[in-house]
Scaffold this motif. Structure first.
Motif, PDB file in Angstrom:
ATOM      1  N   THR A  59       0.929  -1.103   0.020  1.00  0.00           N
ATOM      2  CA  THR A  59      -0.044   0.092   0.071  1.00  0.00           C
ATOM      3  C   THR A  59       0.916   1.275  -0.065  1.00  0.00           C
ATOM      4  OG1 THR A  59      -0.065   0.259   2.422  1.00  0.00           O
ATOM      5  CG2 THR A  59      -1.744  -1.388   1.323  1.00  0.00           C
ATOM      6  N   LEU A  60       2.106   1.238   0.205  1.00  0.00           N
ATOM      7  CA  LEU A  60       3.109   2.261   0.199  1.00  0.00           C
ATOM      8  C   LEU A  60       3.343   2.631  -1.128  1.00  0.00           C
ATOM      9  CD1 LEU A  60       5.250   1.050   3.359  1.00  0.00           C
ATOM     10  CD2 LEU A  60       3.190   2.729   3.196  1.00  0.00           C
ATOM     11  N   GLN A  92       8.446   0.252  -1.766  1.00  0.00           N
ATOM     12  CA  GLN A  92       8.570  -0.808  -2.127  1.00  0.00           C
ATOM     13  C   GLN A  92       9.761  -1.281  -2.924  1.00  0.00           C
ATOM     14  OE1 GLN A  92       4.838  -2.531  -3.672  1.00  0.00           O
ATOM     15  NE2 GLN A  92       3.751  -0.498  -3.561  1.00  0.00           N
ATOM     16  N   LYS A  93      10.351  -0.601  -3.719  1.00  0.00           N
ATOM     17  CA  LYS A  93      11.390  -1.004  -4.341  1.00  0.00           C
ATOM     18  C   LYS A  93      12.638  -1.014  -3.469  1.00  0.00           C
ATOM     19  CE  LYS A  93      14.337   0.351  -8.565  1.00  0.00           C
ATOM     20  NZ  LYS A  93      15.387   0.134  -7.666  1.00  0.00           N
ATOM     21  N   ALA A  94      12.735  -0.035  -2.558  1.00  0.00           N
ATOM     22  CA  ALA A  94      13.743   0.390  -1.645  1.00  0.00           C
ATOM     23  C   ALA A  94      13.824  -0.868  -0.691  1.00  0.00           C
ATOM     24  CB  ALA A  94      13.685   1.402  -0.913  1.00  0.00           C
ATOM     25  N   ALA A 107      18.403   4.366   1.378  1.00  0.00           N
ATOM     26  CA  ALA A 107      16.995   4.082   0.981  1.00  0.00           C
ATOM     27  C   ALA A 107      16.282   3.296   1.777  1.00  0.00           C
ATOM     28  CB  ALA A 107      17.108   3.611  -0.595  1.00  0.00           C
ATOM     29  N   TYR A 108      16.769   2.065   2.239  1.00  0.00           N
ATOM     30  CA  TYR A 108      16.170   1.001   3.177  1.00  0.00           C
ATOM     31  C   TYR A 108      15.821   1.701   4.448  1.00  0.00           C
ATOM     32  CZ  TYR A 108      15.273  -3.283   5.378  1.00  0.00           C
ATOM     33  OH  TYR A 108      14.624  -4.483   5.919  1.00  0.00           O
ATOM     34  N   GLN A 109      16.696   2.428   4.886  1.00  0.00           N
ATOM     35  CA  GLN A 109      16.423   3.001   6.218  1.00  0.00           C
ATOM     36  C   GLN A 109      15.279   4.110   5.922  1.00  0.00           C
ATOM     37  OE1 GLN A 109      17.471   2.284   9.375  1.00  0.00           O
ATOM     38  NE2 GLN A 109      18.382   0.545   8.459  1.00  0.00           N
ATOM     39  N   ASN A 110      15.060   4.583   5.105  1.00  0.00           N
ATOM     40  CA  ASN A 110      14.046   5.584   4.787  1.00  0.00           C
ATOM     41  C   ASN A 110      12.786   4.835   4.580  1.00  0.00           C
ATOM     42  OD1 ASN A 110      12.625   8.330   4.089  1.00  0.00           O
ATOM     43  ND2 ASN A 110      12.764   7.220   2.002  1.00  0.00           N
ATOM     44  N   ALA A 111      12.917   3.985   4.021  1.00  0.00           N
ATOM     45  CA  ALA A 111      11.713   3.088   3.709  1.00  0.00           C
ATOM     46  C   ALA A 111      11.253   2.415   5.171  1.00  0.00           C
ATOM     47  CB  ALA A 111      12.060   1.783   2.836  1.00  0.00           C
ATOM     48  N   ASN A 112      11.970   1.981   5.802  1.00  0.00           N
ATOM     49  CA  ASN A 112      11.674   1.599   7.591  1.00  0.00           C
ATOM     50  C   ASN A 112      11.033   2.842   8.066  1.00  0.00           C
ATOM     51  OD1 ASN A 112      11.733   0.035   9.610  1.00  0.00           O
ATOM     52  ND2 ASN A 112      13.890   0.922  10.512  1.00  0.00           N
ATOM     53  N   THR A 113      11.677   4.120   8.104  1.00  0.00           N
ATOM     54  CA  THR A 113      10.921   5.121   8.979  1.00  0.00           C
ATOM     55  C   THR A 113       9.407   5.301   8.173  1.00  0.00           C
ATOM     56  OG1 THR A 113      13.090   6.163   8.847  1.00  0.00           O
ATOM     57  CG2 THR A 113      11.160   7.666   9.157  1.00  0.00           C
ATOM     58  N   VAL A 114       9.164   5.321   7.042  1.00  0.00           N
ATOM     59  CA  VAL A 114       7.879   5.473   6.293  1.00  0.00           C
ATOM     60  C   VAL A 114       7.058   4.538   6.769  1.00  0.00           C
ATOM     61  CG1 VAL A 114       6.736   5.324   4.271  1.00  0.00           C
ATOM     62  CG2 VAL A 114       8.698   6.525   4.193  1.00  0.00           C
TER      63      VAL A 114
END
Length: 317
Positions: free
Chosen positions: A165-166, A171-173, A187-194
């Protein structure tokens, strides 16, 4: 015969009252394998005590300070699992096995002489509560599973559903991080924050006047047992699954979860049906941090459930 039965009932009731009326507000330490665990008892209410097991693994009991008003009805007991919070810190992997966590709970129950009590778990703490009940069911009058985790496979499937749903970039990160195993990339850490902002604590994390001592979580334990993020499991719990044991629960059980929780309402509702005496509720507007996102409703579910039990079975008080 009637008088004899009445006498026994009165004696039993007095014993029940005495068994927990001595549980005064206090804090201290209990020796366990590998060190000592810290605990605190809050509240002067006369109802049966409520023992709380926190999430993680490697988390702390700090969020349970948001439940202090429950102490108006009954003592609440919180503690930090060994290795985190105010308990003894360690990075000894030989201690990071589920049975050792169960024995920490047992040591606390014995230390406080809890003959009758309610058991509450949040997140990983629900798995711990279930494991404890399966080994030591004596004295547990009811269980509350708050935002439950019982199976890594199910948890991962729910996480994948939420991730879908994000935004595509998020999703790609996440997919790239899991493919390359680079969990430290920006990118992965930002995705974790989101992800956390949407499904963890959605609003401002609440503070408490009770929370006056530094009590850090233990990232080593979290990574060793679980993994780098809520949606990526690489640790020793990777194959954990206790769903099949839910049907063996014979005490009243409350399942609650946040409207936007990582423990998805549809999944938790399905799990609740595996327990014969169960109730299910959704905490509106809340993510996984239900006590922060909607403290009032979280407390209302817990307090109402326990009060209803004691109204129906007054002898348990």
């Amino acid at each position: 015969m009637f008088l004899k039965t009445l006498h026994l009932t009165i004696v039993f009731t007095l014993l029940c009252i005495n068994s927990f009326s001595q549980l005064t507000e206090q804090e201290g330490y209990v020796p366990v394998t590998g060190g000592k665990i810290w605990y605190r008892v809050i509240g002067k209410g006369k109802g049966l005590p409520l023992l709380l097991t926190h999430g993680g693994p490697g988390g702390t009991s700090r969020s349970f300070y948001q439940f202090v008003s429950i102490g108006n009805d009954r003592p609440i007991i919180l503690f930090d699992q060994l290795g985190s919070g105010r308990s003894g810190y360690h990075t000894d992997t030989s201690l990071l096995k589920v049975p050792f966590f169960v024995e920490q709970v047992k040591a606390l129950v014995d230390h406080l002489s809890l003959d009758s009590f309610y058991l509450h778990g949040h997140s990983w703490g629900t798995a711990l509560a279930l494991e404890y009940y399966l080994k030591y069911p004596q004295g547990i009058k009811a269980i509350i599973f708050n935002s439950p985790y019982f199976s890594t496979e199910v948890w991962k499937k729910d996480a994948d559903t939420l991730i879908s749903t994000l935004p595509v970039s998020i999703q790609k990160a996440i997919a790239d991080g899991e493919r390359t195993r680079d969990f430290n990339s920006e990118a992965y850490q930002n995705a974790n924050t989101v992800f956390a902002k949407n499904f963890g604590v959605r609003n401002t994390r609440l503070t408490s006047p009770w929370d006056t001592v530094t009590a850090p979580s233990n990232g080593f334990i979290y990574n060793y047992m679980w993994g780098p993020t809520e949606f990526t499991a690489t640790g020793t719990l990777k194959n954990y699954d206790r769903i099949g044991s839910l049907s063996s629960i014979t005490v009243p059980t409350l399942f609650i979860t946040g409207e936007y929780d990582e423990a998805r309402p549809a999944t938790v509702a399905r799990l609740s049906k595996l327990v014969k005496q169960s109730q299910f509720g959704i905490i509106k507007g809340a993510g996984h941090g239900t006590m922060h996102d909607n403290r009032a409703e979280n407390i209302r579910f817990i307090a109402s459930f326990l009060q209803s039990l004691e109204k129906t079975n007054p002898i348990s008080k």
